[in-house]
Design a protein around this motif. Sequence first.
Motif, PDB file in Angstrom:
ATOM      1  N   HIS A  19       0.848  -1.187   0.000  1.00 34.81           N
ATOM      2  CA  HIS A  19       0.000   0.000   0.000  1.00 34.81           C
ATOM      3  C   HIS A  19       0.883   1.235   0.000  1.00 34.81           C
ATOM      4  CE1 HIS A  19       0.552  -0.758   4.347  1.00 34.81           C
ATOM      5  NE2 HIS A  19       0.537   0.563   4.462  1.00 34.81           N
ATOM      6  N   ALA A  20       0.274   2.376  -0.270  1.00 32.31           N
ATOM      7  CA  ALA A  20       1.027   3.635  -0.325  1.00 32.31           C
ATOM      8  C   ALA A  20       0.168   4.762   0.220  1.00 32.31           C
ATOM      9  CB  ALA A  20       1.446   3.938  -1.760  1.00 32.31           C
ATOM     10  N   THR A  21       0.843   5.743   0.834  1.00 29.54           N
ATOM     11  CA  THR A  21       0.177   6.932   1.354  1.00 29.54           C
ATOM     12  C   THR A  21       0.747   8.145   0.644  1.00 29.54           C
ATOM     13  OG1 THR A  21      -0.068   5.868   3.505  1.00 29.54           O
ATOM     14  CG2 THR A  21      -0.351   8.258   3.435  1.00 29.54           C
ATOM     15  N   PHE A  22      -0.131   9.011   0.147  1.00 31.80           N
ATOM     16  CA  PHE A  22       0.268  10.151  -0.666  1.00 31.80           C
ATOM     17  C   PHE A  22      -0.112  11.473  -0.006  1.00 31.80           C
ATOM     18  CE2 PHE A  22      -0.552   6.604  -3.504  1.00 31.80           C
ATOM     19  CZ  PHE A  22       0.629   6.562  -4.232  1.00 31.80           C
ATOM     20  N   PRO A  23       0.688  12.518  -0.240  1.00 26.66           N
ATOM     21  CA  PRO A  23       0.331  13.847   0.263  1.00 26.66           C
ATOM     22  C   PRO A  23      -0.580  14.564  -0.740  1.00 26.66           C
ATOM     23  CG  PRO A  23       2.490  13.941  -0.729  1.00 26.66           C
ATOM     24  CD  PRO A  23       2.025  12.509  -0.829  1.00 26.66           C
ATOM     25  N   GLY A  24      -1.853  14.330  -0.644  1.00 28.87           N
ATOM     26  CA  GLY A  24      -2.792  14.980  -1.549  1.00 28.87           C
ATOM     27  C   GLY A  24      -2.819  16.486  -1.314  1.00 28.87           C
ATOM     28  N   SER A  25      -3.218  17.229  -2.303  1.00 31.16           N
ATOM     29  CA  SER A  25      -3.262  18.682  -2.170  1.00 31.16           C
ATOM     30  C   SER A  25      -4.291  19.126  -1.123  1.00 31.16           C
ATOM     31  CB  SER A  25      -3.550  19.339  -3.520  1.00 31.16           C
ATOM     32  OG  SER A  25      -4.761  18.847  -4.044  1.00 31.16           O
ATOM     33  N   GLU A  26      -5.262  18.263  -0.812  1.00 33.18           N
ATOM     34  CA  GLU A  26      -6.286  18.574   0.197  1.00 33.18           C
ATOM     35  C   GLU A  26      -6.126  17.712   1.449  1.00 33.18           C
ATOM     36  OE1 GLU A  26      -8.572  21.038  -0.124  1.00 33.18           O
ATOM     37  OE2 GLU A  26      -7.557  21.530  -1.999  1.00 33.18           O
ATOM     38  N   MET A  38      -9.148   6.644  -9.750  1.00 34.99           N
ATOM     39  CA  MET A  38      -9.192   8.076  -9.444  1.00 34.99           C
ATOM     40  C   MET A  38      -7.934   8.761  -9.936  1.00 34.99           C
ATOM     41  SD  MET A  38      -8.436   8.345  -5.333  1.00 34.99           S
ATOM     42  CE  MET A  38      -7.598   9.900  -5.189  1.00 34.99           C
ATOM     43  N   VAL A  39      -8.032  10.069 -10.060  1.00 35.90           N
ATOM     44  CA  VAL A  39      -6.892  10.932 -10.362  1.00 35.90           C
ATOM     45  C   VAL A  39      -6.923  12.039  -9.313  1.00 35.90           C
ATOM     46  CG1 VAL A  39      -5.883  12.540 -12.024  1.00 35.90           C
ATOM     47  CG2 VAL A  39      -6.958  10.441 -12.831  1.00 35.90           C
ATOM     48  N   SER A  40      -5.745  12.356  -8.747  1.00 32.97           N
ATOM     49  CA  SER A  40      -5.692  13.381  -7.710  1.00 32.97           C
ATOM     50  C   SER A  40      -4.421  14.204  -7.858  1.00 32.97           C
ATOM     51  CB  SER A  40      -5.716  12.725  -6.323  1.00 32.97           C
ATOM     52  OG  SER A  40      -5.601  13.703  -5.304  1.00 32.97           O
ATOM     53  N   SER A  41      -4.517  15.471  -7.479  1.00 34.73           N
ATOM     54  CA  SER A  41      -3.313  16.301  -7.430  1.00 34.73           C
ATOM     55  C   SER A  41      -2.583  16.022  -6.122  1.00 34.73           C
ATOM     56  CB  SER A  41      -3.678  17.782  -7.553  1.00 34.73           C
ATOM     57  OG  SER A  41      -4.524  18.164  -6.506  1.00 34.73           O
ATOM     58  N   LEU A  42      -1.277  16.166  -6.153  1.00 40.59           N
ATOM     59  CA  LEU A  42      -0.439  15.935  -4.980  1.00 40.59           C
ATOM     60  C   LEU A  42       0.185  17.244  -4.531  1.00 40.59           C
ATOM     61  CD1 LEU A  42       1.375  12.681  -6.149  1.00 40.59           C
ATOM     62  CD2 LEU A  42      -0.538  12.861  -4.549  1.00 40.59           C
ATOM     63  N   GLY A  43       0.307  17.398  -3.235  1.00 36.63           N
ATOM     64  CA  GLY A  43       0.974  18.560  -2.676  1.00 36.63           C
ATOM     65  C   GLY A  43       2.400  18.200  -2.279  1.00 36.63           C
ATOM     66  N   LYS A  44       3.035  19.094  -1.591  1.00 38.31           N
ATOM     67  CA  LYS A  44       4.380  18.845  -1.089  1.00 38.31           C
ATOM     68  C   LYS A  44       4.267  18.048   0.204  1.00 38.31           C
ATOM     69  CE  LYS A  44       8.656  21.187  -0.045  1.00 38.31           C
ATOM     70  NZ  LYS A  44       9.412  22.426  -0.182  1.00 38.31           N
ATOM     71  N   GLY A  45       5.060  16.981   0.329  1.00 40.46           N
ATOM     72  CA  GLY A  45       5.000  16.181   1.547  1.00 40.46           C
ATOM     73  C   GLY A  45       5.650  14.830   1.388  1.00 40.46           C
ATOM     74  N   ASP A  46       5.281  13.920   2.295  1.00 33.49           N
ATOM     75  CA  ASP A  46       5.886  12.595   2.392  1.00 33.49           C
ATOM     76  C   ASP A  46       5.052  11.554   1.656  1.00 33.49           C
ATOM     77  OD1 ASP A  46       7.777  10.690   3.486  1.00 33.49           O
ATOM     78  OD2 ASP A  46       6.214  10.097   4.906  1.00 33.49           O
ATOM     79  N   LEU A  47       5.688  10.840   0.732  1.00 31.76           N
ATOM     80  CA  LEU A  47       5.072   9.698   0.069  1.00 31.76           C
ATOM     81  C   LEU A  47       5.624   8.467   0.770  1.00 31.76           C
ATOM     82  CD1 LEU A  47       4.811   9.047  -3.734  1.00 31.76           C
ATOM     83  CD2 LEU A  47       5.464   7.269  -2.143  1.00 31.76           C
ATOM     84  N   LYS A  48       4.740   7.632   1.320  1.00 32.58           N
ATOM     85  CA  LYS A  48       5.163   6.429   2.035  1.00 32.58           C
ATOM     86  C   LYS A  48       4.641   5.209   1.305  1.00 32.58           C
ATOM     87  CE  LYS A  48       3.037   4.821   5.720  1.00 32.58           C
ATOM     88  NZ  LYS A  48       2.473   4.699   7.071  1.00 32.58           N
ATOM     89  N   MET A  49       5.514   4.220   1.088  1.00 31.63           N
ATOM     90  CA  MET A  49       5.075   2.961   0.498  1.00 31.63           C
ATOM     91  C   MET A  49       5.575   1.809   1.350  1.00 31.63           C
ATOM     92  SD  MET A  49       7.301   2.911  -2.972  1.00 31.63           S
ATOM     93  CE  MET A  49       8.696   4.000  -3.027  1.00 31.63           C
TER      94      MET A  49
END
Length: 85
Positions: A19-26, A38-49
Amino acid sequence: MFLEIITPDEKIFKGEVDHATFPGSEGSFQVLNDHAAMVSSLGKGDLKMVITHDKKTKEVHMGIDGGVVEILNNRVLVLAEHVDR
C-alpha cells in the motif's frame, strides 16, 4: 499493486507495493489493493510505500514537491515534479 513514480528527469521507482500513502493537495490519503479508479493532485510532503519481499516488510519514505497520481486497475502512476529520496 504496481506503483511507478516518474519525474521529468528520471524513473524513481517501479514495482509491487502492499500500500502507499500520498500527500494529496487537500490532505493525505492511502491507496490499497483494489482501490477505486481516481486521479488526484499531490501537494508537497511525504510519500510512504510499504513493500513486502521474502516475508520481510519495509517502509520507504520519499519527499515529493507536488504532481499528480492516477489509480486504475491496481496500477498507480505518480507524475511528480521533484522527489527527494
